[in-house]
Design a protein around this motif. Structure first.
Motif, PDB file in Angstrom:
ATOM      1  N   LEU A   7      -5.231   1.009   3.069  1.00 42.13           N
ATOM      2  CA  LEU A   7      -5.045  -0.302   3.685  1.00 42.13           C
ATOM      3  C   LEU A   7      -6.150  -0.585   4.702  1.00 42.13           C
ATOM      4  CD1 LEU A   7      -3.434  -2.890   3.901  1.00 42.13           C
ATOM      5  CD2 LEU A   7      -1.894  -1.725   5.494  1.00 42.13           C
ATOM      6  N   CYS A  47       0.845  -1.184   0.000  1.00 38.81           N
ATOM      7  CA  CYS A  47       0.000   0.000   0.000  1.00 38.81           C
ATOM      8  C   CYS A  47       0.889   1.246   0.000  1.00 38.81           C
ATOM      9  CB  CYS A  47      -0.918  -0.006   1.220  1.00 38.81           C
ATOM     10  SG  CYS A  47      -2.050   1.394   1.241  1.00 38.81           S
ATOM     11  N   HIS A  48       1.223   1.713  -1.192  1.00 37.57           N
ATOM     12  CA  HIS A  48       1.969   2.972  -1.346  1.00 37.57           C
ATOM     13  C   HIS A  48       1.704   3.515  -2.738  1.00 37.57           C
ATOM     14  CE1 HIS A  48       5.057   6.028  -1.312  1.00 37.57           C
ATOM     15  NE2 HIS A  48       5.200   5.799  -0.016  1.00 37.57           N
ATOM     16  N   THR A  69       6.714  -1.893   7.881  1.00 34.18           N
ATOM     17  CA  THR A  69       6.305  -0.504   7.731  1.00 34.18           C
ATOM     18  C   THR A  69       7.459   0.457   7.944  1.00 34.18           C
ATOM     19  OG1 THR A  69       4.677   1.144   8.460  1.00 34.18           O
ATOM     20  CG2 THR A  69       5.584  -0.298  10.157  1.00 34.18           C
ATOM     21  N   TYR A  80       3.626  -1.200   4.099  1.00 38.53           N
ATOM     22  CA  TYR A  80       3.000   0.126   4.007  1.00 38.53           C
ATOM     23  C   TYR A  80       3.808   1.161   4.790  1.00 38.53           C
ATOM     24  CZ  TYR A  80       1.432  -0.963   8.719  1.00 38.53           C
ATOM     25  OH  TYR A  80       1.413  -1.286  10.049  1.00 38.53           O
ATOM     26  N   LEU A 121      -2.140   3.090   9.953  1.00 38.70           N
ATOM     27  CA  LEU A 121      -2.176   2.528   8.608  1.00 38.70           C
ATOM     28  C   LEU A 121      -2.763   3.542   7.631  1.00 38.70           C
ATOM     29  CD1 LEU A 121      -2.211   0.037  10.596  1.00 38.70           C
ATOM     30  CD2 LEU A 121      -3.443  -1.158   8.827  1.00 38.70           C
ATOM     31  N   PRO A 122      -2.314   3.527   6.383  1.00 36.62           N
ATOM     32  CA  PRO A 122      -2.930   4.396   5.378  1.00 36.62           C
ATOM     33  C   PRO A 122      -4.415   4.043   5.209  1.00 36.62           C
ATOM     34  CG  PRO A 122      -0.885   3.438   4.542  1.00 36.62           C
ATOM     35  CD  PRO A 122      -1.207   2.744   5.830  1.00 36.62           C
ATOM     36  N   ASP A 140      -0.746  -5.117  -5.158  1.00 33.62           N
ATOM     37  CA  ASP A 140      -0.418  -3.694  -5.036  1.00 33.62           C
ATOM     38  C   ASP A 140      -1.730  -2.912  -5.118  1.00 33.62           C
ATOM     39  OD1 ASP A 140       0.290  -1.007  -5.473  1.00 33.62           O
ATOM     40  OD2 ASP A 140       2.085  -1.564  -6.603  1.00 33.62           O
TER      41      ASP A 140
END
Length: 186
Positions: free
Chosen positions: A82, A8-9, A121, A71, A78-79, A38
């Protein structure tokens, strides 16, 4: 054993993407049969998750013997992408909570094959700052996701602290640490 690696980026050239590449390489070399998912490249939407996409992700997760989340830690957690993935894929569209046994049971069934869950992370701030803030990402995974996993499932936390001031040597050392820790799990 297949391993679902969830990246997750939003930036494919980021250090977090390089970490995901290391995770996939290490797992492949160690027999972990990695499958990379992804979220940004796949166009996953945390607010309007397509039922076909969610079903495909649930199928991949259900078949996996391990789950690795890669992530960046943003705003101590967390983003949102995600978190949305966990809500839609793991919890079936609603976060598991007391009084919702059907959601919790479905989540447990989905995660029934997991031997381990690893979070890899990066943090812009230092370890000290994160400890003072309560390690919100680790707390969320330990208190919300891990209890839905089988009793024998291990949770591993690999964090790269102070990434905003890191050197190339620091980053390479973290990639080597990721390699060592994941090999010990497979």
């Amino acid at each position: 054993m297949s391993t679902l690696v969830v990246l997750c980026h939003p930036v494919p050239e980021s250090f977090v993407a390089a970490v995901a590449a290391q995770v996939v390489e290490t797992l492949g070399d160690a027999g972990g049969e990695p499958q990379l998912l992804d979220l940004y490249a796949d166009g996953f939407s945390p607010t309007d998750a397509d039922t076909v996409t969610v079903a495909a992700h649930q199928e991949a997760l259900s078949a996996a013997g391990a789950l690795v989340l890669v992530y960046p830690t943003w705003w101590s957690g967390l983003p949102a992408m995600l978190t949305g993935w966990l809500e839609h894929v793991v919890a079936g569209g609603s976060a598991p909570r007391p009084g919702r046994p059907e959601t919790t049971a479905a989540s447990r069934e989905l995660l029934a094959n997991l031997r381990y869950v690893a979070a890899v992370t990066s943090h812009g701030s230092s370890k000290f700052v994160n400890v003072v803030q309560g390690e919100a990402g680790m707390h969320f995974l330990r208190r919300s996701l891990h209890p839905l996993c089988p009793a024998h499932c291990r949770l591993r936390w690999l964090a790269f602290y102070d990434s905003d001031r890191s050197s190339m040597a620091d980053r390479q050392a973290f990639l080597a640490r990721v390699d060592r820790r994941l090999r010990s799990l497979v």
